[in-house]
Design a protein around this motif. Structure first.
Motif, mmCIF file in Angstrom:
data_model
loop_
_atom_site.group_PDB
_atom_site.id
_atom_site.type_symbol
_atom_site.label_atom_id
_atom_site.label_comp_id
_atom_site.label_asym_id
_atom_site.label_seq_id
_atom_site.Cartn_x
_atom_site.Cartn_y
_atom_site.Cartn_z
ATOM 1 N N LYS A 199 12.535 6.557 -1.734
ATOM 2 C CA LYS A 199 12.501 7.137 -0.452
ATOM 3 C C LYS A 199 11.153 7.255 0.032
ATOM 4 C CE LYS A 199 13.288 11.823 1.157
ATOM 5 N NZ LYS A 199 14.154 12.902 1.278
ATOM 6 N N LYS A 200 10.810 6.155 1.085
ATOM 7 C CA LYS A 200 9.225 5.882 1.146
ATOM 8 C C LYS A 200 8.613 7.138 2.044
ATOM 9 C CE LYS A 200 9.351 1.110 1.206
ATOM 10 N NZ LYS A 200 9.883 -0.031 1.643
ATOM 11 N N ARG A 201 7.354 7.209 1.743
ATOM 12 C CA ARG A 201 6.299 8.287 2.377
ATOM 13 C C ARG A 201 6.143 8.107 3.972
ATOM 14 N NH1 ARG A 201 2.205 11.665 0.875
ATOM 15 N NH2 ARG A 201 2.530 10.899 -1.441
ATOM 16 N N ILE A 202 6.490 8.850 4.702
ATOM 17 C CA ILE A 202 6.464 8.953 6.068
ATOM 18 C C ILE A 202 5.159 9.191 6.626
ATOM 19 C CG2 ILE A 202 7.307 9.931 8.051
ATOM 20 C CD1 ILE A 202 9.590 8.590 6.318
ATOM 21 N N GLN A 203 4.650 8.096 7.322
ATOM 22 C CA GLN A 203 3.179 8.124 8.072
ATOM 23 C C GLN A 203 3.407 8.730 9.541
ATOM 24 O OE1 GLN A 203 0.659 8.044 6.135
ATOM 25 N NE2 GLN A 203 1.525 6.752 4.563
ATOM 26 N N PRO A 204 2.440 9.453 10.111
ATOM 27 C CA PRO A 204 2.515 9.583 11.532
ATOM 28 C C PRO A 204 2.830 8.698 12.362
ATOM 29 C CG PRO A 204 0.570 10.598 10.412
ATOM 30 C CD PRO A 204 1.209 9.736 9.434
ATOM 31 N N GLU A 205 2.414 7.455 11.888
ATOM 32 C CA GLU A 205 2.834 6.078 12.745
ATOM 33 C C GLU A 205 4.425 6.099 12.830
ATOM 34 O OE1 GLU A 205 0.498 6.368 10.810
ATOM 35 O OE2 GLU A 205 -1.315 5.967 12.157
ATOM 36 N N ASP A 206 5.375 6.748 11.957
ATOM 37 C CA ASP A 206 6.587 6.560 11.765
ATOM 38 C C ASP A 206 7.428 7.731 12.556
ATOM 39 O OD1 ASP A 206 6.505 4.770 9.872
ATOM 40 O OD2 ASP A 206 6.284 6.153 8.526
ATOM 41 N N ILE A 245 16.438 4.842 3.693
ATOM 42 C CA ILE A 245 17.402 4.409 2.599
ATOM 43 C C ILE A 245 18.889 4.085 3.275
ATOM 44 C CG2 ILE A 245 18.950 5.514 0.780
ATOM 45 C CD1 ILE A 245 16.194 5.372 -0.267
ATOM 46 N N GLN A 246 19.330 4.949 4.344
ATOM 47 C CA GLN A 246 20.339 4.660 5.069
ATOM 48 C C GLN A 246 20.015 4.153 6.387
ATOM 49 O OE1 GLN A 246 23.126 5.854 3.243
ATOM 50 N NE2 GLN A 246 22.703 7.664 2.362
ATOM 51 N N GLY A 247 18.636 4.124 6.915
ATOM 52 C CA GLY A 247 18.271 4.174 8.139
ATOM 53 C C GLY A 247 18.815 5.145 9.248
ATOM 54 N N ALA A 248 18.819 6.410 8.645
ATOM 55 C CA ALA A 248 19.486 7.403 9.643
ATOM 56 C C ALA A 248 18.018 8.044 10.121
ATOM 57 C CB ALA A 248 20.111 8.409 8.930
ATOM 58 N N THR A 303 27.312 1.176 6.433
ATOM 59 C CA THR A 303 26.562 0.770 5.248
ATOM 60 C C THR A 303 27.296 1.570 4.053
ATOM 61 O OG1 THR A 303 25.234 2.645 5.671
ATOM 62 C CG2 THR A 303 24.460 0.437 6.635
ATOM 63 N N PRO A 304 26.911 0.896 2.939
ATOM 64 C CA PRO A 304 27.401 1.574 1.734
ATOM 65 C C PRO A 304 27.043 2.966 1.444
ATOM 66 C CG PRO A 304 25.841 -0.067 1.263
ATOM 67 C CD PRO A 304 26.246 -0.331 2.617
ATOM 68 N N THR A 305 27.954 3.706 1.061
ATOM 69 C CA THR A 305 27.959 5.269 0.915
ATOM 70 C C THR A 305 28.840 5.633 -0.133
ATOM 71 O OG1 THR A 305 29.540 5.779 2.345
ATOM 72 C CG2 THR A 305 27.301 6.027 3.272
ATOM 73 N N ALA A 306 28.640 6.910 -0.627
ATOM 74 C CA ALA A 306 29.652 7.342 -1.922
ATOM 75 C C ALA A 306 30.993 7.010 -1.215
ATOM 76 C CB ALA A 306 29.330 8.592 -2.282
ATOM 77 N N ASP A 307 31.978 6.869 -2.084
ATOM 78 C CA ASP A 307 33.320 6.630 -1.609
ATOM 79 C C ASP A 307 34.024 7.847 -1.403
ATOM 80 O OD1 ASP A 307 35.786 5.568 -0.978
ATOM 81 O OD2 ASP A 307 36.361 4.969 -3.037
ATOM 82 N N THR A 308 33.693 8.459 -0.116
ATOM 83 C CA THR A 308 34.425 9.869 0.208
ATOM 84 C C THR A 308 35.324 9.641 1.451
ATOM 85 O OG1 THR A 308 32.555 10.459 1.633
ATOM 86 C CG2 THR A 308 32.713 11.177 -0.896
ATOM 87 N N VAL A 309 36.238 10.461 1.575
ATOM 88 C CA VAL A 309 37.206 10.467 2.766
ATOM 89 C C VAL A 309 37.591 11.970 3.336
ATOM 90 C CG1 VAL A 309 38.370 8.482 1.782
ATOM 91 C CG2 VAL A 309 39.125 10.531 1.188
ATOM 92 N N GLY A 310 38.086 11.633 4.534
ATOM 93 C CA GLY A 310 38.454 12.884 5.111
ATOM 94 C C GLY A 310 40.010 12.747 5.633
ATOM 95 N N CYS A 311 40.483 13.624 6.317
ATOM 96 C CA CYS A 311 41.900 13.610 6.495
ATOM 97 C C CYS A 311 42.196 12.332 7.297
ATOM 98 C CB CYS A 311 42.377 14.796 7.259
ATOM 99 S SG CYS A 311 41.745 15.167 9.125
#
Length: 574
Positions: A199-206, A245-248, A303-311
């Motif tokens: 998880k990269k360091r965030i700069q003010p430029e980000d 990581i996720q682009g979130a 994008t790949p995540t842990a394999d979880t589901v909802g109803c």
DNA sequence: CTCAATACTTAGAACGCATGAC
DNA sequence: GTCATGCGTTCTAAGTATTGAG
């Protein structure tokens, strides 16, 4: 069908009309309170920008990294990432293949060309000294003197004072997360395919800053500039950046007790909608029993995540149908990982029709196929809101949680005169627990659970011994009193009797505590308390039972629920 | 409408500090 | 005073809801 539902619903009862009327009144009140046109979240916003974590401090010269037994001086960038890994060495993550592979791949990208040529096998890396240094630091922090601790506390407070608040429409408001997330190794929940990535360091430029045009624009750290400064009052965030990581997008937002959150759509409002559901839930349930056929569409890939589901996203491997199970007919066995990779396991008897439909949905499908292939959350909520305005799956959850709390409190608590505060609180916790179970709010058993349970058990055993000794002494005293009949001896009997009673009482208390703790081993109460339970139920209960509200809500919770504490009467009914 | 991006809420774990038992 | 323990706070991941583009 939606039209018909609405008609039925409208005509069924006067109380519905009443509650609809009430909703409108609340809406008007809310309008009044917010005073801004739709979509406008603020008129003035000023803040100092986010707080950035300190720069990386290179290792001292006497701490070494070794590759294949040989000392290697790493470049600062590679060294920083190596330290992230070394710090986590005690955690079992670092033994997992996915974690190690992801880490190693990202680490190599931070290395210089020469380092990359040399370091090709994580197994040959020796982080021992880095790890030891980290542990020594933690230890040193623990052993700081009072003065040092005080100085540290003051330094932290200074940061909070400078960055922890903003000015929003002339109110000073606490910011919830004013610190930029520091770099490190990503730890997803469950079997996350990206665990271990850097998880990269965030700069003010980000970082994008959001504030009023006419406010004092926050200064970026020296030598830097912001990615962008914008003035968007249709959103509540003060700053944002995109994580790698996720682009979130991550946001800096206000605290839960701020005006924006407390009067926002999520808080009071959700409870009014849920209360309205109370008046028509029977109709809705009858209705869905009638039309047990839904046909919609849709799929989704991310994008790949842990394999979880909802109803809505259950796959056929997540349920097993039992025509007969133990003494019950038509049982659906659920077994899947939900949010945060928390397991949901339950056996639910259903009516024949539901059972048959589920069987139908599973036909001609194979593992990995969606059970409800034509359904998604959007569709579901659209349907729900056609049954009752504002109704969503979340409203159902809020309704179920709140109504359960109210019922359980009634069932579990006696009159205010019958019990001591401790017992009342136990009942409250049990009611809260019933809700948490319903919502599947689980936690990992605390690391110290077994030990602290054993400690408590030892205390109980000791008390038991003490009790039997006290009983023995009482018997002796009685014998004495009988044979001698002196006043002194009788007094002694009374004293011994009191001792036995006290002992019994303490034993009971501890046993109750043990039960309570055991019952709570894997249950998390906080989430439902904070997010689903209408606080007015709890406040009313406190008033009725003459329990101070501080006993059930801590300071933070009292801030968040101040509106309920202010306005709720003892006769409040959800 | 669909899909993706964006915004905001919900969530459990880790951390660290106050408190109360001894 | 010491030490465990429980509790509140912080952190940030992981959901859902909403918005907006095509």
């Amino acid at each position: 069908a939606p039209g018909r539902d609405f008609t039925i619903q409208r005509l069924t009862s006067v109380s519905q009309l009443m509650s609809f009327f009430f909703i409108i009144m609340v809406l008007l009140a809310r309008w009044e309170e917010e005073k801004y046109e739709d979509g406008v979240k603020w008129k003035f916003l000023e803040h100092n920008g986010p707080y950035f974590p300190p720069e990386y401090q290179p290792l001292p010269d006497d701490v070494h990294f070794y590759y294949n037994g040989k000392e290697v001086k790493l470049s600062p960038a590679a060294e920083e990432v190596a330290v992230f890994f070394a710090q986590m060495l005690d955690h079992e993550y670092t033994t997992k293949k996915v974690f190690r592979d992801n880490f190693f791949k990202d680490w190599r990208e931070e290395m210089t060309h020469e380092e990359r040529l040399l370091i090709k096998d994580l197994g040959k890396c020796d982080f021992g000294e880095l790890h030891a240094m980290h542990k020594a630091k933690v230890e040193a922090r623990k052993n700081m003197t009072k003065e040092e601790k005080q100085a540290l506390k003051e330094a932290n407070q200074k940061i909070v004072d400078e960055y922890g608040y903003c000015l929003l429409d002339h109110h000073r408001e606490r910011i919830g997360n004013f610190k930029i997330e520091p770099p490190g190794l990503f730890r997803g929940r469950g079997e996350h395919p990206k665990q271990g990535m850097l998880k990269k360091r965030i700069q003010p430029e980000d970082v994008i800053i959001n504030c009023s045009k006419e406010s004092r624009i926050p200064e970026p750290p020296a030598g830097h500039r912001w990615k962008e400064v914008r003035h968007d009052n249709s959103v509540t965030w003060l700053a944002s950046w995109t994580e790698n990581i996720q682009g979130a997008i991550k946001y800096i937002m206000l605290n839960a007790n701020s005006k924006l959150k407390v009067s926002g759509p999520a808080s009071r409002w959700q409870y009014e909608v849920a209360r309205k559901l109370k008046s028509c839930v029977d109709d809705i349930r009858n209705q869905y029993m009638k039309d047990l056929h839904s046909r919609e569409m849709e799929k989704r890939q991310k994008t790949p995540t842990a394999d979880t589901v909802g109803c809505c996203s259950l796959r056929i491997e997540h349920i097993t149908l039992h025509k007969q199970l133990d003494d019950k007919e038509f049982v659906v066995e659920f077994d899947f990982l939900g949010k945060d990779s928390i397991r949901y396991y339950n056996k639910v008897p259903v009516i024949k029709k539901v059972f048959k439909n589920l069987k139908l949905f599973m036909e001609n499908k194979e593992t990995g196929d969606e059970l409800f292939d034509r359904l998604n959350t959007g569709r579901l909520n659209k349907h729900l809101s056609s049954l009752m305005p504002g109704l969503t799956a979340k409203v159902f959850r809020t309704y179920n949680a709140s109504i359960t709390l109210q019922q359980q409190l009634r069932e579990l608590t006696n009159s205010k005169l019958d019990s001591a505060t401790a017992e009342k609180l136990l009942s409250y916790n049990r009611a809260n627990r019933a809700v948490a179970v319903l919502c599947n709010h689980q936690r990992a058993p605390p690391k110290t659970f077994e030990q602290s349970m054993a400690n408590l058990q030892a205390k109980i055993d000791a008390r038991k011994d003490q009790l039997s000794a006290a009983k023995e002494e009482l018997k002796e005293a009685k014998k004495e009193a009988k044979s001698k009949g002196e006043a002194d001896a009788k007094l002694l009997v009374e004293r011994k009797q009191a001792a036995v009673a006290r002992c019994k009482e303490q034993l009971l208390k501890m046993e109750v505590q043990a039960t309570d703790r055991e019952e709570n081993k894997q249950i998390a109460l906080g989430t439902s308390k904070l997010n689903y339970l209408d606080p007015r139920i709890s406040v009313a209960w406190c008033k009725n039972m003459e329990v101070p509200v501080e006993k059930i809500y801590n300071k933070t919770q009292r801030d968040k629920f101040a509106w309920a504490i202010d306005m709720t009467e003892a006769d409040f009914e959800f």
